[in-house]
Design a protein around this motif. Structure first.
Motif, PDB file in Angstrom:
ATOM      1  N   ILE A 262      -0.922  79.737  49.814  1.00 21.29           N
ATOM      2  CA  ILE A 262      -2.005  78.757  49.746  1.00 21.29           C
ATOM      3  C   ILE A 262      -3.319  79.534  49.648  1.00 21.29           C
ATOM      4  O   ILE A 262      -3.496  80.562  50.300  1.00 21.29           O
ATOM      5  CB  ILE A 262      -2.031  77.867  51.006  1.00 21.29           C
ATOM      6  CG1 ILE A 262      -0.689  77.145  51.196  1.00 21.29           C
ATOM      7  CG2 ILE A 262      -3.203  76.883  50.959  1.00 21.29           C
ATOM      8  CD1 ILE A 262      -0.382  76.108  50.164  1.00 21.29           C
ATOM      9  N   VAL A 263      -4.257  79.048  48.847  1.00 22.45           N
ATOM     10  CA  VAL A 263      -5.525  79.742  48.621  1.00 22.45           C
ATOM     11  C   VAL A 263      -6.670  78.998  49.295  1.00 22.45           C
ATOM     12  O   VAL A 263      -6.828  77.781  49.107  1.00 22.45           O
ATOM     13  CB  VAL A 263      -5.813  79.862  47.107  1.00 22.45           C
ATOM     14  CG1 VAL A 263      -7.221  80.372  46.855  1.00 22.45           C
ATOM     15  CG2 VAL A 263      -4.786  80.784  46.450  1.00 22.45           C
ATOM     16  N   VAL A 264      -7.457  79.712  50.092  1.00 17.15           N
ATOM     17  CA  VAL A 264      -8.709  79.183  50.628  1.00 17.15           C
ATOM     18  C   VAL A 264      -9.787  80.250  50.447  1.00 17.15           C
ATOM     19  O   VAL A 264      -9.492  81.414  50.174  1.00 17.15           O
ATOM     20  CB  VAL A 264      -8.598  78.780  52.121  1.00 17.15           C
ATOM     21  CG1 VAL A 264      -7.544  77.699  52.310  1.00 17.15           C
ATOM     22  CG2 VAL A 264      -8.297  79.977  52.994  1.00 17.15           C
ATOM     23  N   ALA A 265     -11.035  79.862  50.615  1.00 18.55           N
ATOM     24  CA  ALA A 265     -12.151  80.770  50.374  1.00 18.55           C
ATOM     25  C   ALA A 265     -12.110  81.982  51.300  1.00 18.55           C
ATOM     26  O   ALA A 265     -11.573  81.928  52.411  1.00 18.55           O
ATOM     27  CB  ALA A 265     -13.475  80.030  50.539  1.00 18.55           C
ATOM     28  N   LYS A 266     -12.704  83.069  50.841  1.00 21.89           N
ATOM     29  CA  LYS A 266     -12.687  84.326  51.596  1.00 21.89           C
ATOM     30  C   LYS A 266     -13.408  84.202  52.930  1.00 21.89           C
ATOM     31  O   LYS A 266     -13.059  84.896  53.896  1.00 21.89           O
ATOM     32  CB  LYS A 266     -13.327  85.436  50.754  1.00 21.89           C
ATOM     33  CG  LYS A 266     -12.970  86.836  51.202  1.00 21.89           C
ATOM     34  CD  LYS A 266     -11.480  87.113  51.016  1.00 21.89           C
ATOM     35  CE  LYS A 266     -11.119  88.540  51.393  1.00 21.89           C
ATOM     36  NZ  LYS A 266      -9.660  88.789  51.343  1.00 21.89           N
ATOM     37  N   ASP A 267     -14.413  83.325  53.007  1.00 20.36           N
ATOM     38  CA  ASP A 267     -15.150  83.161  54.267  1.00 20.36           C
ATOM     39  C   ASP A 267     -14.520  82.110  55.177  1.00 20.36           C
ATOM     40  O   ASP A 267     -15.102  81.738  56.191  1.00 20.36           O
ATOM     41  CB  ASP A 267     -16.615  82.821  53.994  1.00 20.36           C
ATOM     42  CG  ASP A 267     -16.797  81.503  53.251  1.00 20.36           C
ATOM     43  OD1 ASP A 267     -15.782  80.878  52.875  1.00 20.36           O
ATOM     44  OD2 ASP A 267     -17.964  81.105  53.043  1.00 20.36           O
ATOM     45  N   GLN A 268     -13.333  81.633  54.814  1.00 16.89           N
ATOM     46  CA  GLN A 268     -12.645  80.610  55.623  1.00 16.89           C
ATOM     47  C   GLN A 268     -11.399  81.197  56.293  1.00 16.89           C
ATOM     48  O   GLN A 268     -10.318  80.595  56.300  1.00 16.89           O
ATOM     49  CB  GLN A 268     -12.266  79.412  54.747  1.00 16.89           C
ATOM     50  CG  GLN A 268     -13.441  78.527  54.356  1.00 16.89           C
ATOM     51  CD  GLN A 268     -13.959  77.696  55.528  1.00 16.89           C
ATOM     52  OE1 GLN A 268     -13.438  77.753  56.634  1.00 16.89           O
ATOM     53  NE2 GLN A 268     -14.996  76.911  55.276  1.00 16.89           N
TER      54      GLN A 268
ATOM     55  N   ASN B 232      -8.603  84.179  50.600  1.00 12.15           N
ATOM     56  CA  ASN B 232      -7.551  84.300  51.608  1.00 12.15           C
ATOM     57  C   ASN B 232      -6.297  83.603  51.100  1.00 12.15           C
ATOM     58  O   ASN B 232      -6.378  82.533  50.481  1.00 12.15           O
ATOM     59  CB  ASN B 232      -7.985  83.656  52.928  1.00 12.15           C
ATOM     60  CG  ASN B 232      -9.013  84.478  53.673  1.00 12.15           C
ATOM     61  OD1 ASN B 232      -8.806  85.663  53.929  1.00 12.15           O
ATOM     62  ND2 ASN B 232     -10.132  83.864  54.030  1.00 12.15           N
ATOM     63  N   MET B 233      -5.139  84.184  51.377  1.00 14.74           N
ATOM     64  CA  MET B 233      -3.876  83.608  50.940  1.00 14.74           C
ATOM     65  C   MET B 233      -2.930  83.522  52.133  1.00 14.74           C
ATOM     66  O   MET B 233      -2.780  84.489  52.889  1.00 14.74           O
ATOM     67  CB  MET B 233      -3.250  84.431  49.817  1.00 14.74           C
ATOM     68  CG  MET B 233      -4.161  84.615  48.614  1.00 14.74           C
ATOM     69  SD  MET B 233      -3.326  85.314  47.169  1.00 14.74           S
ATOM     70  CE  MET B 233      -2.447  83.856  46.544  1.00 14.74           C
TER      71      MET B 233
END
Length: 306
Positions: free
Chosen positions: A256-262, A143-144
């Motif tokens: 900003i990058v976070v995990a796909k399941d977040q 996720n971005m």
């Protein structure tokens, strides 16, 4: 914009001192305990946690309290190493302020740019902030959250002695950082040159943007092209050595990058940036780093991009 890869704080403006400072950045050594701060002076009021925003944070993230953030600290003023250990910069200030709205803190770790997304997907990092240009390929993995807009900017020696024109660059020697979108841009421009019977653009490709800037100061290249915040910061920090030439083009959002399941956490981050824009702290931070021109007003999770 950083495509698959990405300058130290540049205090002195003499060529020798500047190149010394530049060569010191982009270290491969990892900092495992930096909370991040900032070099430029300026008062920024971010306030404490917002209870309504903090309520949006998923329980597993909230339980951690302090998150591990990955960043390639070799891209001043967005992220770079201060004192050889502490990750500082515009991105650090922005994301730290967003985390504070959510009742969280961040510990920043320096790492090679091309390892950061894998670090997030593997769980090594809770998030990554490192001037990531948002694109479809990345959004398939993570996720971005959009928070800034940057484009490409050409820079040449003060006074433009080589008469550099980005739209007529055939035959020039141009510095660029490895793995960036600017490499693709120069390659396409050079192809047009040769197809029309003109000289190709000679690319001098360096691993670190700091070395690209040093190449331009030393005269090894006639121009360089880089992300607009980085290019304009180099111009500012070198005093009378460099100048921007042409306009910023091909602007695109950073994320900003976070995990796909977040996804819920991503939404909370977007909401925190929205709150920062409303209370003025977002623009205060950009002004502190001289990057007001990159401000956006809509912060989205996985926005549509061209």
């Amino acid at each position: 914009m950083r495509s698959i890869t990405k300058a130290s704080g540049l205090g002195a403006i003499t060529a020798v001192a500047l190149m010394t400072a530049l060569s010191a950045c982009g270290s491969d050594s990892l900092n495992t305990g930096s909370t991040g701060s900032a070099s430029p002076t300026g008062s920024v009021t971010t306030g404490g946690a917002d209870s309504s925003l903090a309520a949006m944070v998923p329980a597993d993230i909230k339980a951690k309290g302090t998150l591990t953030i990955g960043s390639d600290a070799s891209y001043a003023p967005n992220e770079y190493l201060e004192g050889g250990t502490t990750v500082v910069g515009m991105d650090v200030d922005l994301f730290n302020a967003a985390l504070a709205k959510l009742g969280l803190k961040g510990t920043w770790q320096n790492a090679n740019f091309d390892t950061l997304i894998l670090g997030v997907t593997s769980g090594k990092y809770d998030a990554a902030a490192s001037s990531f240009t948002i694109n479809a390929d990345r959004m398939k993995q993570v996720n971005m959250i959009s928070y800034f807009s940057a484009g490409s900017q050409w820079v040449t020696a003060k006074g433009n002695p080589n008469k550099v024109d980005p739209d007529n660059a055939c035959g020039l020697t141009v510095g660029v950082q490895k793995g960036t979108v600017q490499v693709d841009d120069l390659t396409a421009r050079s192809k047009k040159c040769t197809e029309s019977g003109k000289e190709a653009i000679t690319q001098v490709v360096e691993q670190d943007q700091s070395k690209v800037t040093a190449d331009l100061i030393s005269g090894k290249v006639q121009a360089m092209v880089a992300d607009s915040p980085v290019a304009l910061y180099a111009v500012k920090q070198t005093g009378d050595k460099l100048e921007a030439v042409g306009k910023i083009y091909d602007s695109a959002p950073y994320g900003i990058v976070v995990a796909k399941d977040q996804t819920d956490f991503a939404k909370a981050i977007a909401a925190a940036f929205t709150a920062m824009e409303k209370d003025g702290s977002y623009k205060q931070i950009l002004a502190k780093w001289g990057q007001e021109s990159g401000a956006i007003t809509t912060f989205e999770v996985n926005p549509s991009v061209g």
